[in-house]
Design a protein around this motif. Structure first.
Motif, short mmCIF file in Angstrom:
data_model
loop_
_atom_site.label_atom_id
_atom_site.label_comp_id
_atom_site.label_asym_id
_atom_site.label_seq_id
_atom_site.Cartn_x
_atom_site.Cartn_y
_atom_site.Cartn_z
N ASP A 1 0.84 -1.02 -0.67
CA ASP A 1 0.20 -0.10 -0.44
C ASP A 1 0.69 1.49 0.26
N GLU A 2 0.63 1.79 -0.87
CA GLU A 2 1.85 3.33 -1.08
C GLU A 2 0.93 4.38 -1.50
N ASP A 3 1.17 5.18 -0.65
CA ASP A 3 0.75 6.68 -0.65
C ASP A 3 1.52 7.64 -1.30
N THR A 4 1.84 7.97 -2.46
CA THR A 4 2.55 9.19 -2.36
C THR A 4 2.31 10.48 -2.97
N ARG A 5 2.99 11.78 -3.16
CA ARG A 5 2.17 12.45 -3.43
C ARG A 5 1.92 12.69 -5.14
N ALA A 6 2.25 12.07 -5.45
CA ALA A 6 2.57 11.91 -7.16
C ALA A 6 1.33 10.85 -7.63
N TYR A 7 1.02 9.53 -6.61
CA TYR A 7 0.40 8.80 -6.89
C TYR A 7 -0.05 7.39 -5.83
N ASP A 8 -0.76 7.01 -5.92
CA ASP A 8 -1.28 5.77 -5.08
C ASP A 8 -1.87 4.85 -5.56
N ARG A 9 -0.77 3.72 -5.00
CA ARG A 9 -1.09 2.18 -5.14
C ARG A 9 -1.39 1.13 -4.39
N ARG A 10 -2.54 0.52 -4.64
CA ARG A 10 -2.58 -1.16 -3.94
C ARG A 10 -2.14 -2.78 -5.07
N VAL A 11 -0.97 -3.01 -4.10
CA VAL A 11 -1.17 -3.88 -5.42
C VAL A 11 -0.79 -4.83 -4.76
N GLY A 12 -0.43 -6.05 -5.25
CA GLY A 12 0.11 -7.48 -4.82
C GLY A 12 1.00 -7.98 -6.07
N GLY A 13 1.73 -8.82 -5.78
CA GLY A 13 2.79 -8.97 -7.04
C GLY A 13 4.11 -9.79 -6.24
N ALA A 14 4.40 -10.93 -7.40
CA ALA A 14 5.52 -11.96 -6.75
C ALA A 14 6.52 -11.86 -7.93
N ARG A 15 7.53 -12.19 -7.37
CA ARG A 15 9.62 -11.83 -8.41
C ARG A 15 10.34 -13.55 -8.00
N ALA A 16 10.75 -13.55 -9.00
CA ALA A 16 12.24 -14.49 -8.85
C ALA A 16 12.88 -13.80 -10.00
N GLU A 17 14.16 -14.47 -9.42
CA GLU A 17 15.72 -13.47 -10.02
C GLU A 17 16.56 -15.04 -9.81
N ILE A 18 17.28 -14.45 -11.00
CA ILE A 18 18.25 -15.71 -10.59
C ILE A 18 19.62 -14.52 -10.65
N ARG A 19 20.15 -14.62 -9.82
CA ARG A 19 21.23 -13.73 -9.61
C ARG A 19 23.27 -14.29 -9.71
N GLN A 20 24.22 -14.18 -10.55
CA GLN A 20 24.76 -15.03 -10.69
C GLN A 20 26.29 -14.06 -10.40
N ARG A 21 26.93 -14.29 -9.35
CA ARG A 21 28.37 -13.48 -8.81
C ARG A 21 29.30 -13.62 -9.52
N PHE A 22 30.08 -12.60 -9.35
CA PHE A 22 31.63 -12.61 -10.15
C PHE A 22 32.36 -12.37 -9.40
N GLY A 23 33.46 -12.76 -8.78
CA GLY A 23 33.95 -11.84 -7.57
C GLY A 23 33.17 -11.73 -5.79
N ALA A 24 33.62 -10.84 -5.53
CA ALA A 24 33.01 -10.57 -3.84
C ALA A 24 31.57 -10.24 -3.57
N THR A 25 31.25 -9.09 -5.08
CA THR A 25 30.84 -8.36 -4.55
C THR A 25 29.72 -8.00 -5.71
N SER A 26 30.49 -8.24 -7.28
CA SER A 26 29.79 -8.21 -8.18
C SER A 26 28.99 -9.08 -8.74
#
Length: 596
Positions: A339-364
């Protein structure tokens, strides 16, 4: 008033002061000596609290000092040194040693003697190559011992971790003023690795740890491979400690393979955390996070998060699976209600996400993912900026593909003092519901950190961020996907989303392009753990696909930093330059970590 403890403390301090003042060298050192050599001899001789009571005691001190000095001289290659112990004066007598170094002995023809069973000729050649002793160099004991250590360490790198050094032989030749060292090396057998022996009281699955091992059964041992397994386990942030070592030789398999012992100590499996933040532009907020570690026995992290704030509130669930299918790759999944209520807009949403991350080095890392979000959006008609504003209500389903790269060559994630960072994010997006269209949103940010003193106490930090959206504009573009600027993470001093086009009442419009930049000077430990900073921020939002500098907003400010073991707490105050009527006089920000 009780004075006894104070008197005792003063007496002790006086005793220590008088002891330090009266301490004197055990013996005076005479002779023409290099200054660094004289300092080593004086340190080896040591100090005494009282002068000698008689000549007999002074003589004993002089002889003890001579023995200590001789040991130092020989360790530096002065095997022909002459030391005379003397007594001067009567009341009190003074112990003196007169040192004549003589010629410094040089190394001559160092050799390595291999004790059976010998390794293969290639291994012997590669190990002897790191000896690092040259004929003619000063015959220092430290150099001789270090050479021996390099050979043993090199053997470990070549797959002989049981290598040891036997009793070395050093021949000192006074006729030629030289010393000839012979190193007796026992290489032991070449070690080939087996699987993992897991020692843990936690839930970690042995098969998963073996999956992380950067070797196959039968591969030759290398320290780098064992260290890489340790690093892979530590970076999951699930374990308090990770210890990895070769099993004893008695644990060898029938095929002659050596297991690797992995000892793991888990962090607390369940953890509840809470936090709070405040800024004059974004208001107050509280957060709670419940974490369940290693639920599935593969260093996974299950989280439940809750946030209650003036601008946005949310509840979410997340699961992180480090080293998913291959080392360095993580799978991150989550679902949320927002539930987001800013001066520019408001929205009431539900969501889902999936991400695959491949590390290179310590933090890249590189990452790619899919996200879907559905809900109601309350927006304003940006084709008419005059009051009264025209509201627009839409129900949308937004599907986003994401690709992101983050390259980090800085020295610290929360408080960098040198190096640089670069991030690139591209998001092709499809929208359906009350309108169907597609667009691409892309951003990039670079930051650099330059220390201007040797200790890194003063750092100049700079940042540039660019963004553009193509394929949709105007009212079609969902308000939460437009670019906004202003606030603690962008241009400080302005309201949240306060930089860029506005409706007549000051409500932000947002845009299709973005430019931000910051320059900050940070000084650590001005007083104890307190540091200070001064900064200039600037930014603009454009309605076209390229940044528009017609309405370029600038702010200046300063802040303090309090260093904690995990990073600094910062408090900043920022003031807009050439402010509009809708802009605040100043803004205050309190947070953890540097602004960028």
């Amino acid at each position: 008033m009780r004075l006894r403890p104070l008197i005792s403390l003063l007496a002790l301090a006086g005793s220590l002061w008088s002891t330090a003042v009266l301490a004197e060298p055990r013996a005076r050192v005479d002779g023409d000596l290099p200054e660094d050599l004289r300092e080593r001899i004086v340190a080896a001789i040591g100090e005494v609290e009282d002068p000698p009571a008689n000549r007999f005691q002074a003589r004993r001190r002089a002889r003890d000092a001579a023995n200590s000095a001789l040991a130092v001289l020989r360790s530096e290659g002065y095997y022909a040194a002459v030391i005379e112990d003397e007594i001067e004066g009567e009341t009190p007598p003074v112990a003196v040693i007169a040192v004549t170094t003589g010629e410094r002995f040089a190394v001559s023809a160092p050799e390595v003697e291999w004790i059976a069973p010998e390794p293969d000729p290639t291994t012997m050649t590669r190990a002897e190559a790191v000896l690092g002793l040259q004929s003619g160099q000063p015959g220092r004991a430290a150099d001789v011992i270090a050479a021996e250590g390099r050979v043993v360490a090199r053997l470990a790198e070549l797959g002989f971790p049981d290598a040891t050094a036997g009793q070395r032989r050093v021949v000192v030749d006074h006729a030629t003023n030289s010393l000839q060292p012979t190193f007796r090396i026992v290489a032991g057998p070449a070690v080939r690795l087996d699987g993992v022996l897991l020692l843990t009281e936690g839930r970690t699955n042995r098969a998963w740890v073996e999956h992380l091992a950067p070797w196959e059964p039968g591969d030759r041992y290398t320290p780098e491979a064992v260290a890489e397994l340790e690093r892979r386990l530590l970076e999951t942030a699930v374990y308090d400690s990770v210890s990895i070592a070769l099993a004893p030789i008695e644990e060898n398999t029938a095929e002659g393979l050596r297991p690797v012992v992995v000892s793991l100590a888990d962090q607390p499996r369940r953890l509840l955390e809470a936090g709070a933040g405040f800024s004059t532009s974004e208001g107050a907020g509280v957060d709670a996070l419940w974490t369940w570690r290693n639920r599935f026995g593969r260093a996974d992290t299950l989280t439940f998060d809750f946030r209650l704030a003036e601008i946005n509130s949310r509840i979410g669930l997340g699961l992180s699976l480090p080293h998913w299918r291959r080392p360095g790759r993580s799978l991150v999944m989550g679902a949320y209600a927002l539930d987001e209520d800013t001066r520019a807009y408001d929205r009431r949403v539900g969501g889902a996400r999936a991400e695959i991350r491949q590390r290179f080095g310590a933090t890249s890392f590189l990452s790619g993912g899919l996200a879907i979000e559905a809900g109601s959006y309350g927006e304003l008609d940006i084709n008419d900026l005059t009051v009264p504003l025209t509201p627009i209500e839409r129900n949308l389903v937004i599907v986003t593909l994401g690709a992101n790269a983050f390259i980090d060559f800085s020295d610290d994630p929360l408080d960098p003092s040198s190096g640089w960072r670069l991030s690139v994010d591209v998001q092709p997006t499809a929208v359906t519901g009350d309108g169907s269209f597609m667009f691409v949103r892309a951003t990039t940010q670079g930051s650099v950190y330059v220390p201007i003193d040797a200790a890194g106490q003063t750092v100049v930090a700079g940042r540039i961020r660019l963004g553009t959206i193509s394929g949709a504009s105007g009212n079609d573009l969902p308000s939460d996907r437009r670019f906004y600027s202003g606030g603690g993470g962008s241009v400080r001093g302005f309201d949240y989303q306060g930089v860029g086009p506005q409706f007549d009442d000051g409500t932000p419009v947002g845009g299709s392009s973005l430019f931000e930049t910051s320059l900050e000077v940070r000084r650590r430990q001005v007083w104890r753990d307190l540091g200070v900073a001064a900064f200039v921020d600037a930014g603009s939002i454009g309605t076209g696909t390229m940044p528009d500098f017609a309405d370029f907003r600038i702010s200046v400010g300063a802040g303090i930093r309090y260093d904690l073991p995990f990073g600094p707490i910062r408090a900043d105050i920022a003031i807009p330059i050439d402010r509009r009527d809708s802009d605040p006089q100043f803004q205050i920000y309190i947070s953890i970590g540097q602004a960028f």
